[in-house]
Enzyme design. Structure first.
Site, short mmCIF file in Angstrom:
data_model
loop_
_atom_site.label_atom_id
_atom_site.label_comp_id
_atom_site.label_asym_id
_atom_site.label_seq_id
_atom_site.Cartn_x
_atom_site.Cartn_y
_atom_site.Cartn_z
N ARG A 1 0.85 -1.19 0.00
CA ARG A 1 0.00 0.00 0.00
C ARG A 1 0.88 1.24 0.00
O ARG A 1 1.94 1.26 0.63
CB ARG A 1 -0.92 0.03 1.23
CG ARG A 1 -2.06 -0.98 1.20
CD ARG A 1 -3.11 -0.61 0.15
NE ARG A 1 -4.25 -1.53 0.15
CZ ARG A 1 -4.37 -2.58 -0.67
NH1 ARG A 1 -3.43 -2.85 -1.57
NH2 ARG A 1 -5.46 -3.34 -0.62
N HIS B 1 -0.68 0.12 -9.76
CA HIS B 1 -1.34 -0.81 -8.83
C HIS B 1 -1.82 -2.06 -9.58
O HIS B 1 -3.02 -2.38 -9.61
CB HIS B 1 -2.51 -0.12 -8.12
CG HIS B 1 -2.92 -0.83 -6.85
ND1 HIS B 1 -3.28 -0.17 -5.70
CD2 HIS B 1 -3.01 -2.14 -6.54
CE1 HIS B 1 -3.59 -1.04 -4.76
NE2 HIS B 1 -3.44 -2.25 -5.26
P1 NAP Z 1 -1.51 -11.62 4.85
O1 NAP Z 1 -1.66 -13.02 4.39
O2 NAP Z 1 -2.50 -11.06 5.79
O3 NAP Z 1 -0.03 -11.48 5.45
C1 NAP Z 1 0.37 -10.36 6.16
C2 NAP Z 1 1.78 -10.59 6.70
O4 NAP Z 1 2.22 -9.38 7.31
C3 NAP Z 1 1.83 -11.67 7.78
O5 NAP Z 1 3.03 -12.41 7.66
C4 NAP Z 1 1.86 -10.86 9.07
O6 NAP Z 1 2.52 -11.48 10.17
C5 NAP Z 1 2.67 -9.65 8.62
N1 NAP Z 1 2.42 -8.49 9.51
C6 NAP Z 1 1.26 -7.85 9.74
N2 NAP Z 1 1.44 -6.84 10.62
C7 NAP Z 1 2.74 -6.85 10.94
C8 NAP Z 1 3.54 -6.08 11.82
N3 NAP Z 1 3.03 -5.07 12.54
N4 NAP Z 1 4.86 -6.39 11.92
C9 NAP Z 1 5.40 -7.42 11.21
N5 NAP Z 1 4.70 -8.19 10.36
C10 NAP Z 1 3.38 -7.92 10.23
O7 NAP Z 1 -1.53 -10.63 3.58
P2 NAP Z 1 -1.21 -10.97 2.05
O8 NAP Z 1 -2.33 -11.69 1.41
O9 NAP Z 1 0.13 -11.58 1.97
O10 NAP Z 1 -1.20 -9.50 1.43
C11 NAP Z 1 -0.34 -8.49 1.91
C12 NAP Z 1 -0.77 -7.13 1.37
O11 NAP Z 1 -0.47 -7.03 -0.03
C13 NAP Z 1 -2.28 -6.86 1.42
O12 NAP Z 1 -2.68 -6.46 2.71
C14 NAP Z 1 -2.44 -5.75 0.39
O13 NAP Z 1 -2.30 -4.48 1.01
C15 NAP Z 1 -1.26 -5.98 -0.56
N6 NAP Z 1 -1.70 -6.36 -1.92
C16 NAP Z 1 -1.35 -5.56 -2.97
C17 NAP Z 1 -1.71 -5.92 -4.25
C18 NAP Z 1 -1.29 -5.10 -5.44
O14 NAP Z 1 -1.75 -5.34 -6.55
N7 NAP Z 1 -0.40 -4.15 -5.27
C19 NAP Z 1 -2.45 -7.09 -4.47
C20 NAP Z 1 -2.80 -7.87 -3.38
C21 NAP Z 1 -2.41 -7.50 -2.09
P3 NAP Z 1 1.95 -12.84 10.81
O15 NAP Z 1 2.28 -13.92 9.78
O16 NAP Z 1 2.71 -13.00 12.05
O17 NAP Z 1 0.48 -12.64 10.99
C1 GLV Z 2 -5.10 -5.22 -4.10
O1 GLV Z 2 -4.45 -4.26 -3.85
C2 GLV Z 2 -5.55 -6.15 -3.12
O2 GLV Z 2 -5.48 -5.84 -1.92
O3 GLV Z 2 -6.02 -7.24 -3.51
#
Ligand code: NAP
Ligand code: GLV
Length: 306
Positions: free
Chosen positions: A221, A269
């Site tokens: 983000r 994005h």
């Molecule tokens: P997720 O499965 O919820 O994983 C989040 C990770 O971040 C987990 O390992 C979590 O730790 C860690 N975390 C959260 N808060 C933290 C903190 N304060 N300190 C250290 N580590 C922390 O999320 P995801 O599916 O991988 O997605 C991640 C992000 O990518 C989304 O939230 C979104 O904003 C972004 N995204 C962007 C796009 C794009 O097109 N640019 C697309 C999809 C997603 P734990 O394992 O210990 O819980």
């Molecule tokens: C895109 O940014 C998503 O969070 O899936």
């Protein structure tokens, strides 16, 4: 069972057709103000009015992985928030990040410029061992990205909130592990959710602690990164550059300095797009499981913020 669809900037018809085919017994409609109450909702950036009117919703299915925009709203009491759980995004994220890291490491941009200018010059191969990559966030997307980078034999560090073991990845966790994680990393990849704890996490102080010649890849983000601090550190020569897919203001204004900075690569994005068919299949499976009273993956904890 009634399902309402309320997704800003999304063409509704193909989603309705897909959901209807996957859940033939359901009554699925596009939400409008004053619509009758529904049991489940498929949402992306809905207005607060939607939440206020649909007080009886059991579960809100977000058609993205990040739920920061949704959690900023007042949610119906008792509604579970369910994020997309990979649904074809993890492989896209791995492609995007590996492309950015390899392009930087192998200096392809400089080679392309040389070739366009009529040159044929070799550059001294750089040592992979000098390019340790730190992945912030080892969740659904971050873990896949970290493993993909490890396949290219980069030294990979990972940082999460709780302890994690990922093969080929040196794992750090929590606030106590953050300094060591930064000091061990030259390239920083951000795959954290946006929460009060992670907003502005990439700033002058933290980015200064990367190894010299640091490089930033932000695919999570825009509000994770203090953009002026990044530009200042690149201009001062402490950071080598950045690849940015997300921005504090989206769409990024046409005249924004990030668009034209010679050491910054930008995309709109698009690093991991929501894939309609995979997403519909996942949401339909989860709705059916919930109706049978079975647990489903990807339920968001609103107190954690992800
Ligand atoms: P997720 O499965 O919820 O994983 C989040 C990770 O971040 C987990 O390992 C979590 O730790 C860690 N975390 C959260 N808060 C933290 C903190 N304060 N300190 C250290 N580590 C922390 O999320 P995801 O599916 O991988 O997605 C991640 C992000 O990518 C989304 O939230 C979104 O904003 C972004 N995204 C962007 C796009 C794009 O097109 N640019 C697309 C999809 C997603 P734990 O394992 O210990 O819980
Ligand atoms: C895109 O940014 C998503 O969070 O899936």
């Amino acid at each position: 069972m009634n399902i309402t669809f309320c997704c800003t900037n999304t063409k509704a018809e193909p989603w309705l057709q897909g959901l209807q085919a996957a859940l033939p017994g359901a009554h699925i409609t596009v939400w409008q103000p004053g619509a009758p109450p529904a049991d489940f909702a498929v949402v992306w950036a809905p207005p607060q009015q939607f939440m206020d009117e649909q007080a009886g919703i059991q579960a809100l299915f977000n058609i993205g992985a990040g739920v920061d925009a949704l959690l900023a709203l007042r949610l119906p009491p008792g509604a579970q928030v369910v994020r997309l759980d990979d649904a074809g995004m993890a492989v896209q994220m791995a492609e995007y990040v590996c492309h950015a890291v390899v392009r930087h490491f192998r200096e392809f941009e400089a080679y392309e410029a040389d070739m366009r200018a009529g040159g044929w010059a070799y550059r001294r191969p750089r040592l992979r061992s000098d390019f340790s990559v730190g992945v912030m966030g080892l969740g659904v997307l971050g873990e896949r990205v970290a493993k993909a980078l490890a396949h290219f034999e980069f030294p990979v560090n990972g940082w999460s909130r709780s302890p994690k073991a990922v093969e080929g990845v040196r794992a750090f966790h929590g606030a106590a592990g953050f300094d060591g994680f930064l000091a061990a990393s030259r390239v920083l990849v951000n795959l954290l959710p946006l929460t009060p704890d992670t907003q502005d996490i990439m700033n002058r102080d933290t980015l200064s602690r990367l190894q010299p010649g640091g490089y930033v890849v932000n695919v999570a983000r825009g509000a994770h990164l203090v953009e002026d601090d990044l530009i200042a550190l690149i201009d001062a020569g402490h950071l080598a550059g950045a690849t940015l897919d997300v921005f504090r203001t989206e769409p990024l204004p046409a005249d924004h300095p990030l668009r034209t900075h010679p050491r910054i690569t930008t995309t709109p994005h698009t690093s991991a797009r929501t894939l309609r068919e995979e997403s519909i299949a996942q949401i339909a499976r989860k709705i059916a499981a919930m109706q049978r009273g079975e647990p489903v993956a990807g339920i968001v904890d609103p107190r954690r913020g992800y």
